[in-house]
Design a protein around this motif. Structure first.
Motif, PDB file in Angstrom:
ATOM      1  N   ARG A  40      39.398  16.863  54.245  1.00 28.83           N
ATOM      2  CA  ARG A  40      39.027  15.868  55.241  1.00 28.83           C
ATOM      3  C   ARG A  40      39.833  14.589  55.072  1.00 28.83           C
ATOM      4  O   ARG A  40      40.251  13.966  56.058  1.00 28.83           O
ATOM      5  N   LYS A  41      40.101  14.218  53.815  1.00 29.59           N
ATOM      6  CA  LYS A  41      40.842  12.987  53.541  1.00 29.59           C
ATOM      7  C   LYS A  41      42.312  13.113  53.933  1.00 29.59           C
ATOM      8  O   LYS A  41      42.872  12.214  54.582  1.00 29.59           O
ATOM      9  N   HIS A  42      42.948  14.215  53.568  1.00 31.73           N
ATOM     10  CA  HIS A  42      44.394  14.351  53.763  1.00 31.73           C
ATOM     11  C   HIS A  42      44.761  15.013  55.096  1.00 31.73           C
ATOM     12  O   HIS A  42      45.876  14.816  55.588  1.00 31.73           O
ATOM     13  N   PHE A  43      43.851  15.810  55.647  1.00 32.19           N
ATOM     14  CA  PHE A  43      44.118  16.485  56.925  1.00 32.19           C
ATOM     15  C   PHE A  43      42.886  16.335  57.816  1.00 32.19           C
ATOM     16  O   PHE A  43      42.182  17.315  58.109  1.00 32.19           O
ATOM     17  N   PRO A  44      42.597  15.112  58.250  1.00 35.90           N
ATOM     18  CA  PRO A  44      41.327  14.826  58.941  1.00 35.90           C
ATOM     19  C   PRO A  44      41.139  15.553  60.260  1.00 35.90           C
ATOM     20  O   PRO A  44      40.002  15.719  60.721  1.00 35.90           O
TER      21      PRO A  44
ATOM     22  N   PRO B 178      25.703  28.342  53.778  1.00 36.07           N
ATOM     23  CA  PRO B 178      25.494  27.840  55.137  1.00 36.07           C
ATOM     24  C   PRO B 178      24.621  28.742  55.996  1.00 36.07           C
ATOM     25  O   PRO B 178      24.083  28.296  57.012  1.00 36.07           O
ATOM     26  N   THR B 179      24.478  30.009  55.617  1.00 36.38           N
ATOM     27  CA  THR B 179      23.550  30.876  56.346  1.00 36.38           C
ATOM     28  C   THR B 179      22.114  30.496  56.054  1.00 36.38           C
ATOM     29  O   THR B 179      21.277  30.414  56.964  1.00 36.38           O
ATOM     30  N   LEU B 180      21.810  30.235  54.787  1.00 40.40           N
ATOM     31  CA  LEU B 180      20.438  29.927  54.397  1.00 40.40           C
ATOM     32  C   LEU B 180      20.095  28.451  54.577  1.00 40.40           C
ATOM     33  O   LEU B 180      18.931  28.112  54.810  1.00 40.40           O
ATOM     34  N   TYR B 181      21.085  27.586  54.458  1.00 39.97           N
ATOM     35  CA  TYR B 181      20.845  26.136  54.521  1.00 39.97           C
ATOM     36  C   TYR B 181      21.800  25.523  55.541  1.00 39.97           C
ATOM     37  O   TYR B 181      22.603  24.650  55.224  1.00 39.97           O
ATOM     38  N   THR B 182      21.687  25.973  56.775  1.00 36.29           N
ATOM     39  CA  THR B 182      22.649  25.601  57.802  1.00 36.29           C
ATOM     40  C   THR B 182      22.648  24.098  58.080  1.00 36.29           C
ATOM     41  O   THR B 182      23.702  23.454  58.111  1.00 36.29           O
ATOM     42  N   ASP B 183      21.476  23.517  58.300  1.00 37.66           N
ATOM     43  CA  ASP B 183      21.402  22.086  58.598  1.00 37.66           C
ATOM     44  C   ASP B 183      21.891  21.256  57.420  1.00 37.66           C
ATOM     45  O   ASP B 183      22.525  20.213  57.608  1.00 37.66           O
ATOM     46  N   THR B 184      21.603  21.713  56.205  1.00 40.16           N
ATOM     47  CA  THR B 184      22.077  21.004  55.015  1.00 40.16           C
ATOM     48  C   THR B 184      23.595  21.005  54.963  1.00 40.16           C
ATOM     49  O   THR B 184      24.227  19.984  54.670  1.00 40.16           O
ATOM     50  N   ALA B 185      24.213  22.148  55.246  1.00 38.10           N
ATOM     51  CA  ALA B 185      25.674  22.230  55.240  1.00 38.10           C
ATOM     52  C   ALA B 185      26.280  21.305  56.293  1.00 38.10           C
ATOM     53  O   ALA B 185      27.230  20.562  56.024  1.00 38.10           O
ATOM     54  N   LEU B 186      25.710  21.328  57.502  1.00 38.74           N
ATOM     55  CA  LEU B 186      26.263  20.523  58.586  1.00 38.74           C
ATOM     56  C   LEU B 186      25.907  19.051  58.475  1.00 38.74           C
ATOM     57  O   LEU B 186      26.433  18.232  59.234  1.00 38.74           O
ATOM     58  N   ALA B 187      25.038  18.690  57.525  1.00 43.32           N
ATOM     59  CA  ALA B 187      24.764  17.277  57.279  1.00 43.32           C
ATOM     60  C   ALA B 187      25.947  16.590  56.616  1.00 43.32           C
ATOM     61  O   ALA B 187      26.037  15.357  56.613  1.00 43.32           O
ATOM     62  N   ALA B 188      26.859  17.376  56.053  1.00 44.41           N
ATOM     63  CA  ALA B 188      28.025  16.817  55.374  1.00 44.41           C
ATOM     64  C   ALA B 188      29.097  16.431  56.392  1.00 44.41           C
ATOM     65  O   ALA B 188      29.381  17.196  57.324  1.00 44.41           O
ATOM     66  N   PRO B 189      29.724  15.271  56.227  1.00 43.11           N
ATOM     67  CA  PRO B 189      30.766  14.848  57.174  1.00 43.11           C
ATOM     68  C   PRO B 189      32.040  15.677  57.088  1.00 43.11           C
ATOM     69  O   PRO B 189      32.880  15.611  57.985  1.00 43.11           O
ATOM     70  N   TYR B 190      32.168  16.483  56.042  1.00 42.36           N
ATOM     71  CA  TYR B 190      33.370  17.293  55.853  1.00 42.36           C
ATOM     72  C   TYR B 190      33.164  18.741  56.288  1.00 42.36           C
ATOM     73  O   TYR B 190      34.016  19.595  56.031  1.00 42.36           O
ATOM     74  N   VAL B 191      32.045  19.050  56.939  1.00 41.96           N
ATOM     75  CA  VAL B 191      31.803  20.395  57.481  1.00 41.96           C
ATOM     76  C   VAL B 191      31.640  20.271  58.988  1.00 41.96           C
ATOM     77  O   VAL B 191      30.750  19.573  59.464  1.00 41.96           O
ATOM     78  N   ASP B 192      32.495  20.944  59.735  1.00 38.34           N
ATOM     79  CA  ASP B 192      32.458  20.864  61.195  1.00 38.34           C
ATOM     80  C   ASP B 192      31.674  22.007  61.819  1.00 38.34           C
ATOM     81  O   ASP B 192      30.988  21.823  62.827  1.00 38.34           O
ATOM     82  N   TYR B 193      31.782  23.197  61.225  1.00 35.44           N
ATOM     83  CA  TYR B 193      31.126  24.381  61.776  1.00 35.44           C
ATOM     84  C   TYR B 193      30.538  25.194  60.626  1.00 35.44           C
ATOM     85  O   TYR B 193      31.068  25.195  59.516  1.00 35.44           O
ATOM     86  N   ALA B 194      29.452  25.896  60.917  1.00 38.06           N
ATOM     87  CA  ALA B 194      28.857  26.817  59.952  1.00 38.06           C
ATOM     88  C   ALA B 194      28.656  28.165  60.635  1.00 38.06           C
ATOM     89  O   ALA B 194      28.158  28.229  61.767  1.00 38.06           O
ATOM     90  N   ILE B 195      29.065  29.213  59.956  1.00 41.96           N
ATOM     91  CA  ILE B 195      28.854  30.570  60.474  1.00 41.96           C
ATOM     92  C   ILE B 195      27.759  31.231  59.663  1.00 41.96           C
ATOM     93  O   ILE B 195      27.817  31.285  58.441  1.00 41.96           O
ATOM     94  N   ARG B 196      26.751  31.700  60.362  1.00 43.04           N
ATOM     95  CA  ARG B 196      25.590  32.303  59.733  1.00 43.04           C
ATOM     96  C   ARG B 196      25.755  33.816  59.697  1.00 43.04           C
ATOM     97  O   ARG B 196      26.079  34.441  60.697  1.00 43.04           O
ATOM     98  N   GLY B 197      25.526  34.395  58.513  1.00 43.53           N
ATOM     99  CA  GLY B 197      25.597  35.844  58.395  1.00 43.53           C
ATOM    100  C   GLY B 197      27.034  36.343  58.428  1.00 43.53           C
ATOM    101  O   GLY B 197      27.964  35.690  57.946  1.00 43.53           O
ATOM    102  N   GLN B 198      27.222  37.511  59.013  1.00 40.54           N
ATOM    103  CA  GLN B 198      28.529  38.152  59.042  1.00 40.54           C
ATOM    104  C   GLN B 198      29.493  37.358  59.919  1.00 40.54           C
ATOM    105  O   GLN B 198      29.139  36.897  61.010  1.00 40.54           O
ATOM    106  N   GLY B 199      30.748  37.208  59.464  1.00 40.68           N
ATOM    107  CA  GLY B 199      31.684  36.364  60.187  1.00 40.68           C
ATOM    108  C   GLY B 199      32.878  37.062  60.790  1.00 40.68           C
ATOM    109  O   GLY B 199      33.733  36.405  61.398  1.00 40.68           O
ATOM    110  N   GLU B 200      32.983  38.395  60.664  1.00 43.01           N
ATOM    111  CA  GLU B 200      34.186  39.085  61.114  1.00 43.01           C
ATOM    112  C   GLU B 200      34.429  38.970  62.619  1.00 43.01           C
ATOM    113  O   GLU B 200      35.569  39.057  63.073  1.00 43.01           O
TER     114      GLU B 200
END
Length: 503
Positions: free
Chosen positions: A87-91, A102-124
């Motif tokens: 986030r600092k070097h490539f904002p 992020p699947t189990l604690y989605t809101d917690t993950a997205l509360a961070a300013p350095y996380v833009d998206y969270a994928i829950r469960g399988q991501g393929e």
């Protein structure tokens, strides 16, 4: 002319280099991304200077997004560190978290300013769709299943996506790891053990289990042709001589397992897997013949508790008598049962723990080769359960030692605090007294000295025999408390602890 998207996938450091195994989730994601774009993999378990190596890769190549696989526990701190550096070097580069946390604690993950998206469960499927939608109007995100994202100050949770097990007919892109042979480890299974995952999910709905929370009681097994293709590559191309399956539950219904067991019997690669006692007990003699020919050496079985009531409450679906029966069954067929238990639950904490210790002694009497893993019972918060299971039955509020409600962390940084790292690793809980915590540690010390694990290849045999003899009188007379002489000897021998290091 439009350029195809280029994605950097990162596995933050969680093990020593010698314990590194194939980052299977990233290999699957890379294969999916490469159908419509391109990707690179950076494994922090191999590249130890993770942050600087990440920044170097970013400077060398133009990446449209960075995907980071995040587990709870000790992987949280390096996940945060590399995300903050990005986030600092490539904002302007989007940062996507996926995986268990992020699947189990989605809101917690997205509360961070350095996380833009969270994928829950399988991501393929979700990750390639997200990467393709980046830079487009916001409504392009709305139909991506399993995606959670920020719309201004609001967090949006798209509907969950059904899991699938697509087959391209190709093996995973192991070449993206540099020399994939460095991931083959010397274990009790063989000199070159490879990690592999055949099936995904689990059709059981245990309330404490992160797999149930991620997949909602669904499992998908591979076709036998796929399993044979993938294992043949590992054996004949990479030189693997044994397999550690990362399937969430390898043994399922017998009729579905027979084709897979036939493949394993054909290849004769010694193997380790997760299993359930009821599934093993239901196997016919003809299927056990295949199991023996396939050279299954150890099965990790979640026994959890000697209490039928507790097993019912956590929706385990098995009984204590089945645990005893499977220990004997495995003995007859030459398979080591690795039985895990969850002690110190929030209710009846001391009594349940004492009963578990006695039950373990009975298991060791029935089958002395049984391996025992002891964890602290640390249930998931209600908000982390799969959406199908939330609010279905009233759960007793979790209270700490002072009778106050347990408040779970609300930011990734809070999850790096030692008490929450221990909670995520099933090593401690807020309702444990110092006395009980020490008693559990002492019991485990006596048990693992009395019965050193077969997985320990580092400690010399004479040292293990000596420790076993030293611990014999304590184990025989149930004198677990303050095993000072065993703790002192352990500083010199350092017996392997499977609950910490695995294979």
């Amino acid at each position: 002319m439009n350029r195809t998207p280029h994605t950097l996938l990162i596995n933050p450091t969680i093990t020593s280099r010698s314990s590194a195994r194939f980052p299977l989730s990233l290999l699957h994601l890379s294969a999916a991304l490469d159908r419509q774009g391109s990707s690179e993999i950076l494994d922090g378990n191999i590249d130890r200077d993770l942050v600087n190596e990440t920044l170097r890769r970013m400077e060398q190549g133009k990446f449209d997004a960075v995907g980071i696989s995040v587990m709870g526990g000790p992987q949280m701190a390096p996940s945060i560190e590399v995300s903050q550096a990005l986030r600092k070097h490539f904002p302007s580069v989007p940062i996507i978290w996926g995986g268990y946390f992020p699947t189990l604690y989605t809101d917690t993950a997205l509360a961070a300013p350095y996380v833009d998206y969270a994928i829950r469960g399988q991501g393929e499927e979700s990750l390639p769709e997200l990467v393709a939608a980046l830079g487009k109007p916001e409504h392009a995100l709305a139909n991506i299943g399993g995606l959670s994202w920020k719309s201004g100050d609001t967090i949006v949770h798209n509907p969950s996506r059904r899991i699938s097990l697509g087959d391209t007919g190709l093996v995973l892109p192991y070449d993206k790891l540099g020399d994939p042979r460095r991931y083959l480890a010397s274990t009790f299974l063989g000199r070159r053990t490879a990690a592999h995952q055949a099936a995904i999910g689990c059709r059981f709905r245990c309330t404490f289990c992160g797999v149930a929370a991620m997949f909602g009681g669904t499992t998908i097994l591979p076709a036998a042709t796929r399993l044979e293709r993938e294992l043949s590559y590992l054996k004949y191309e990479l030189g693997a001589d044994s397999i550690q399956f990362f399937d969430h539950n390898f043994f399922d219904r017998e009729e579905d397992m027979i084709p897979l067991l036939e493949v394993m019997a054909k290849l004769e690669l010694p193997w380790w897997c997760y299993a359930r006692s009821d599934a093993l007990l239901k196997l016919s003699e003809s299927s056990w013949k295949l199991v023996r020919k396939s050279r299954l050496k150890m099965a990790y079985i979640g026994a959890e508790s000697p209490s039928g009531q507790m097993l019912k409450e956590i929706r385990k679906g098995t009984r204590p008598d089945q645990t005893l029966q499977v220990a004997e069954l495995c003995r007859r067929h030459g398979v080591v049962p690795e039985l895990s238990f969850m002690v110190a639950p929030p209710q009846n904490t001391e009594d349940e723990t004492a009963q578990t210790f006695e039950f373990i002694r009975e298991l060791k009497r029935i089958n002395p080769e049984s391996e025992i893993i002891v964890y602290i019972y640390t249930p998931l918060p209600e908000s982390s359960r799969h959406e199908k299971d939330r609010g279905k039955r009233a759960s007793t509020p979790l209270l700490d030692l002072n009778g106050e409600p347990v408040v779970f962390p609300r930011t990734p940084e809070e999850w790096t605090q030692p008490q929450w790292v221990n909670y995520a690793c099933h090593a401690d809980a807020p309702w444990l007294s110092d006395k009980l915590r020490q008693h559990i540690r002492d019991f485990v010390t006596v048990l693992r000295c009395r019965f050193p694990t077969v997985q320990d290849l580092r400690s010399p045999p004479w040292a293990k025999r000596s420790l076993s003899a030293m611990a014999a009188w304590r184990y025989r007379h149930r004198r677990y408390d303050r095993p000072w002489e065993l703790n002192l000897a352990n500083r010199l021998v350092k017996l392997r602890m499977p609950q910490v290091s695995g294979l």
